[in-house]
Write an enzyme that holds these catalytic residues in place. Structure first.
Site, PDB file in Angstrom:
ATOM      1  N   GLU A 257      -5.516  -4.320  10.576  1.00  0.00           N
ATOM      2  CA  GLU A 257      -4.527  -3.926  10.661  1.00  0.00           C
ATOM      3  C   GLU A 257      -4.739  -2.646  12.205  1.00  0.00           C
ATOM      4  OE1 GLU A 257      -2.045  -2.950   6.512  1.00  0.00           O
ATOM      5  OE2 GLU A 257      -4.129  -1.459   6.632  1.00  0.00           O
TER       6      GLU A 257
ATOM      7  N   ASN B  72       1.332  -1.200   0.458  1.00  0.00           N
ATOM      8  CA  ASN B  72       0.045  -0.132  -0.033  1.00  0.00           C
ATOM      9  C   ASN B  72       0.657   1.239   0.091  1.00  0.00           C
ATOM     10  OD1 ASN B  72      -2.048   2.288   0.392  1.00  0.00           O
ATOM     11  ND2 ASN B  72      -2.133   1.660   2.417  1.00  0.00           N
TER      12      ASN B  72
ATOM     13  N   GLU C  76      -6.694   4.456   7.928  1.00  0.00           N
ATOM     14  CA  GLU C  76      -6.594   6.101   7.977  1.00  0.00           C
ATOM     15  C   GLU C  76      -7.641   6.912   6.748  1.00  0.00           C
ATOM     16  OE1 GLU C  76      -2.622   5.351   5.455  1.00  0.00           O
ATOM     17  OE2 GLU C  76      -2.252   5.183   7.612  1.00  0.00           O
TER      18      GLU C  76
ATOM     19  N   LYS D 113       0.022   4.499   0.254  1.00  0.00           N
ATOM     20  CA  LYS D 113      -0.628   5.285   0.466  1.00  0.00           C
ATOM     21  C   LYS D 113      -0.088   6.701  -0.434  1.00  0.00           C
ATOM     22  CE  LYS D 113      -0.273   2.902   5.377  1.00  0.00           C
ATOM     23  NZ  LYS D 113      -0.438   3.562   6.631  1.00  0.00           N
TER      24      LYS D 113
ATOM     25  N   HIS E  30      -9.618   1.364   5.366  1.00  0.00           N
ATOM     26  CA  HIS E  30      -7.811   1.559   5.482  1.00  0.00           C
ATOM     27  C   HIS E  30      -8.664   3.079   7.282  1.00  0.00           C
ATOM     28  CE1 HIS E  30      -4.268   2.278   6.800  1.00  0.00           C
ATOM     29  NE2 HIS E  30      -3.902   1.258   6.259  1.00  0.00           N
TER      30      HIS E  30
ATOM     31  N   SER F 198       3.415  -2.285  10.447  1.00  0.00           N
ATOM     32  CA  SER F 198       5.054  -2.747  10.054  1.00  0.00           C
ATOM     33  C   SER F 198       5.658  -3.845   9.887  1.00  0.00           C
ATOM     34  CB  SER F 198       5.029  -1.987  11.911  1.00  0.00           C
ATOM     35  OG  SER F 198       4.880  -1.045  12.009  1.00  0.00           O
TER      36      SER F 198
HETATM   37  P1  13P Z   1       3.117  -0.178   7.850  1.00  0.00           P
HETATM   38  O1  13P Z   1       3.186  -0.971   6.458  1.00  0.00           O
HETATM   39  O2  13P Z   1       3.750   1.261   7.224  1.00  0.00           O
HETATM   40  O3  13P Z   1       3.158  -0.164   9.200  1.00  0.00           O
HETATM   41  O4  13P Z   1       2.065  -0.130   7.796  1.00  0.00           O
HETATM   42  C1  13P Z   1       0.587  -0.504   7.422  1.00  0.00           C
HETATM   43  C2  13P Z   1      -0.559  -0.305   5.798  1.00  0.00           C
HETATM   44  O5  13P Z   1      -1.255   0.627   7.202  1.00  0.00           O
HETATM   45  C3  13P Z   1      -0.525  -0.590   4.985  1.00  0.00           C
HETATM   46  O6  13P Z   1      -1.798  -0.450   4.545  1.00  0.00           O
END
Ligand code: 13P
Length: 247
Positions: free
Chosen positions: A166, A9, A96, A11, A94, A212
């Protein structure tokens, strides 16, 4: 046997120009069919990524869409646009988007229904905050997220949904859930799916862990029985992603 799915992802990272550069670095070494490899890019990068990934086995997805077919929804993109631009998958729910953009369970349910209706393969995210983890009520919370998202989704659609667990406290923090913590919740989600549908759906549906994930912890996490790969944020923007794919 469920095929593992390892998804990056991106982002809100990578311009179209940077997309070309990153894909040039990753594509040969990520071009495998031992696992499903997926790049989930910003929607403005889909066309570029599609061109760069032609002839490889790497699949393409984007991070958001709107559930209506088309119309006066300024700033939004539809499933049809995404598919026409060359992507197959979409992330829904997600944390976020839930947190920063205030998407609620009702919106996420509408998006899950619409993704199947219009032919986009969804990756549905769920996961608890640190507060709920510490309170010990995280399973009930996740059960609520899953039940709400799958409302109106039939068996065949459920099998063709990927779920990503997640935990919010593990996203971008460098603090990964232990493989046992991740397995506990992924198994729990499978049980929730079994209760909603049946054992065959629960056995077939793919459940990823995200938060992570890196080249150092992927093998241990992805080796767990109920974890079918990962949704990777930060580490998907680096050559590290190659080692995660070949965990
Ligand atoms: P990280 O791997 O940067 O922690 O992000 C996880 C995530 O939100 C994947 O959608």
């Amino acid at each position: 046997m469920r095929k593992k799915i390892v998804a990056g992802n991106w982002k809100m990272n990578m311009t179209p120009t940077e997309t070309k550069e990153l894909i040039a670095k990753l594509k040969d070494k990520c071009n495998t069919d031992e696992v499903d490899v997926l790049f989930v890019v910003p929607s403005i990068d889909v066309t570029t990524a599609y061109e760069c990934l032609k002839g490889t086995k790497i699949k393409l997805g984007t991070q958001n869409f709107y559930f209506e077919e088309k119309g006066a929804y300024t700033g939004e993109i539809s499933a049809k646009m995404i598919i026409d631009a060359g992507a197959e998958y979409v992330i829904i729910g997600h944390s976020e988007r839930r947190g920063i953009f205030k998407e609620d369970d009702e919106m996420i349910n509408k998006k899950l229904i619409a993704s199947h209706k219009f032919g986009l393969k969804p990756i549905l995210c769920c996961g608890e905050s640190l507060e709920l983890r510490e309170k010990g009520t995280y399973k009930a919370f996740i059960e609520g997220q899953i039940k709400s998202a799958f409302n109106g989704i039939d068996k065949n659609q459920a099998v063709n949904t990927v779920i990503a667990y997640e935990p919010i406290w593990a996203i971008g923090t460098g603090k990964t859930a232990t493989s046992d913590e991740a397995e506990e919740v992924c198994k729990f989600i499978r049980d929730v799916i079994k209760a909603l549908y049946d054992e065959s759906v629960a056995n077939a549906i793919r459940i990823q862990y995200g938060g992570s994930v890196n080249a150092g912890n992927a093998k241990e996490i992805f080796s767990k029985e109920d974890i079918d790969g990962g949704l990777v944020g930060g580490a998907s923007l680096k050559e590290d992603f190659i080692n995660i794919v070949h965990y």
